[in-house]
Scaffold this motif. Structure first.
Motif, short mmCIF file in Angstrom:
data_model
loop_
_atom_site.label_atom_id
_atom_site.label_comp_id
_atom_site.label_asym_id
_atom_site.label_seq_id
_atom_site.Cartn_x
_atom_site.Cartn_y
_atom_site.Cartn_z
N TRP A 84 0.82 -1.21 0.00
CA TRP A 84 0.00 0.00 0.00
C TRP A 84 0.85 1.25 0.00
O TRP A 84 0.49 2.24 -0.61
CB TRP A 84 -0.97 -0.01 1.17
CG TRP A 84 -0.40 0.46 2.47
CD1 TRP A 84 0.21 -0.31 3.42
CD2 TRP A 84 -0.37 1.79 2.98
NE1 TRP A 84 0.63 0.46 4.47
CE2 TRP A 84 0.27 1.76 4.23
CE3 TRP A 84 -0.82 3.02 2.50
CZ2 TRP A 84 0.47 2.89 5.00
CZ3 TRP A 84 -0.61 4.15 3.28
CH2 TRP A 84 0.02 4.07 4.51
N MET A 85 2.01 1.22 0.67
CA MET A 85 2.85 2.42 0.72
C MET A 85 3.44 2.73 -0.64
O MET A 85 3.54 3.88 -1.03
CB MET A 85 3.92 2.26 1.78
CG MET A 85 3.34 2.43 3.17
SD MET A 85 4.56 2.31 4.45
CE MET A 85 4.21 0.67 5.01
N ARG A 86 3.81 1.71 -1.38
CA ARG A 86 4.32 1.94 -2.73
C ARG A 86 3.21 2.50 -3.63
O ARG A 86 3.45 3.39 -4.43
CB ARG A 86 4.92 0.66 -3.28
CG ARG A 86 6.24 0.31 -2.59
CD ARG A 86 6.94 -0.87 -3.20
NE ARG A 86 6.59 -2.17 -2.67
CZ ARG A 86 6.79 -2.58 -1.42
NH1 ARG A 86 7.26 -1.77 -0.52
NH2 ARG A 86 6.47 -3.80 -1.05
N ASP A 87 1.99 1.98 -3.45
CA ASP A 87 0.86 2.49 -4.23
C ASP A 87 0.57 3.95 -3.90
O ASP A 87 0.35 4.77 -4.78
CB ASP A 87 -0.39 1.65 -3.98
CG ASP A 87 -0.26 0.22 -4.48
OD1 ASP A 87 0.64 -0.05 -5.31
OD2 ASP A 87 -1.05 -0.63 -4.04
N TRP A 88 0.57 4.28 -2.60
CA TRP A 88 0.28 5.66 -2.22
C TRP A 88 1.43 6.59 -2.59
O TRP A 88 1.22 7.73 -2.96
CB TRP A 88 -0.04 5.81 -0.74
CG TRP A 88 -0.69 7.13 -0.49
CD1 TRP A 88 -1.99 7.45 -0.76
CD2 TRP A 88 -0.09 8.33 -0.02
NE1 TRP A 88 -2.23 8.76 -0.46
CE2 TRP A 88 -1.07 9.33 0.00
CE3 TRP A 88 1.19 8.66 0.41
CZ2 TRP A 88 -0.83 10.63 0.42
CZ3 TRP A 88 1.43 9.95 0.83
CH2 TRP A 88 0.43 10.92 0.83
N TYR A 100 9.22 11.52 1.64
CA TYR A 100 10.45 11.19 2.37
C TYR A 100 10.74 9.70 2.26
O TYR A 100 9.86 8.87 2.48
CB TYR A 100 10.31 11.61 3.84
CG TYR A 100 11.48 11.23 4.70
CD1 TYR A 100 12.72 11.81 4.49
CD2 TYR A 100 11.35 10.30 5.71
CE1 TYR A 100 13.81 11.47 5.27
CE2 TYR A 100 12.42 9.96 6.50
CZ TYR A 100 13.64 10.54 6.28
OH TYR A 100 14.72 10.19 7.06
N GLN A 101 11.95 9.37 1.94
CA GLN A 101 12.46 7.99 1.85
C GLN A 101 11.62 7.09 0.96
O GLN A 101 11.38 5.93 1.29
CB GLN A 101 12.61 7.37 3.23
CG GLN A 101 13.84 7.78 3.95
CD GLN A 101 14.15 6.90 5.15
OE1 GLN A 101 13.43 5.96 5.46
NE2 GLN A 101 15.24 7.19 5.81
N ASP A 102 11.22 7.58 -0.16
CA ASP A 102 10.49 6.80 -1.17
C ASP A 102 9.39 5.92 -0.60
O ASP A 102 8.25 6.29 -0.64
CB ASP A 102 11.46 5.99 -2.02
CG ASP A 102 12.26 6.88 -2.95
OD1 ASP A 102 11.76 7.94 -3.33
OD2 ASP A 102 13.39 6.51 -3.28
N GLU A 103 9.72 4.75 -0.12
CA GLU A 103 8.69 3.81 0.34
C GLU A 103 8.34 4.01 1.81
O GLU A 103 7.53 3.28 2.35
CB GLU A 103 9.14 2.38 0.11
CG GLU A 103 9.25 2.03 -1.35
CD GLU A 103 9.68 0.60 -1.57
OE1 GLU A 103 9.89 -0.14 -0.59
OE2 GLU A 103 9.81 0.22 -2.74
N GLY A 104 8.94 4.95 2.48
CA GLY A 104 8.64 5.17 3.89
C GLY A 104 9.30 4.14 4.77
O GLY A 104 10.32 3.54 4.42
N LEU A 105 8.73 3.93 5.91
CA LEU A 105 9.23 2.97 6.89
C LEU A 105 8.25 1.82 6.97
O LEU A 105 7.10 1.99 7.35
CB LEU A 105 9.39 3.64 8.26
CG LEU A 105 9.85 2.74 9.39
CD1 LEU A 105 11.25 2.19 9.12
CD2 LEU A 105 9.82 3.49 10.70
N ILE A 106 8.71 0.65 6.59
CA ILE A 106 7.87 -0.54 6.57
C ILE A 106 8.46 -1.55 7.55
O ILE A 106 9.61 -1.97 7.39
CB ILE A 106 7.81 -1.17 5.16
CG1 ILE A 106 7.31 -0.14 4.14
CG2 ILE A 106 6.92 -2.40 5.17
CD1 ILE A 106 7.43 -0.60 2.69
N LEU A 107 7.69 -1.90 8.57
CA LEU A 107 8.15 -2.86 9.57
C LEU A 107 7.25 -4.09 9.56
O LEU A 107 6.05 -3.99 9.30
CB LEU A 107 8.12 -2.24 10.97
CG LEU A 107 9.03 -1.03 11.17
CD1 LEU A 107 8.79 -0.41 12.54
CD2 LEU A 107 10.49 -1.42 11.03
N ASN A 108 7.84 -5.24 9.87
CA ASN A 108 7.08 -6.47 9.98
C ASN A 108 6.57 -6.59 11.40
O ASN A 108 7.36 -6.55 12.34
CB ASN A 108 7.96 -7.66 9.60
CG ASN A 108 7.17 -8.95 9.57
OD1 ASN A 108 6.93 -9.54 10.60
ND2 ASN A 108 6.78 -9.37 8.39
#
Length: 129
Positions: A84-88, A100-108
């Motif tokens: 979803w972050m890549r889509d947004w 900021y930082q292209d794809e943001g911060l993605i945590l599992n």
């Protein structure tokens, strides 16, 4: 909260507010978002997408006035990859926002201490940039 802490550490005089979109009126939050100097939006991922309240909030973004405004995305996922972050991000790029930082911060999953440190660093970096 950890991301907000990072912003406050980097910019002690900044007005930083956090909201749980489930607890607030989306029209009010949309107005605050559109009046802000910059904003960060986070969501868990369900079925490879943001939860519906996040998409409803994002529908309030003023595409004309978001141009050149710094925005960042963060979130967690249990399975999948936070698509979803890549889509947004593509949507925000199309509106000429400064992501900021292209794809943001993605945590599992929910962040552990290391993840919370990443969150604080992410907030501080957003404030610096």
């Amino acid at each position: 909260q950890a991301i907000a802490e990072g912003v406050r550490e980097e910019l002690p005089g900044a007005q930083v507010e956090t909201y749980d979109i489930i607890e607030h009126d989306l029209g009010t939050l949309g107005a605050l978002l559109n009046e802000s100097d910059g904003f960060l939006i986070g969501s868990p991922t369900i079925n490879k997408d943001a939860v519906p309240p996040v998409w409803n909030l994002l529908s309030h973004v003023d595409a004309v006035n978001i141009q050149k405004r710094p925005v960042a995305l963060f979130g967690s996922y249990g399975w999948g990859d936070g698509q979803w972050m890549r889509d947004w991000k593509a949507r925000a790029d199309g509106a000429n926002a400064v992501v900021y930082q292209d794809e943001g911060l993605i945590l599992n999953e929910a962040p552990d201490e290391e993840g919370l440190a990443q969150c604080r660093a992410f907030g501080a970096g957003f404030a610096r940039d």
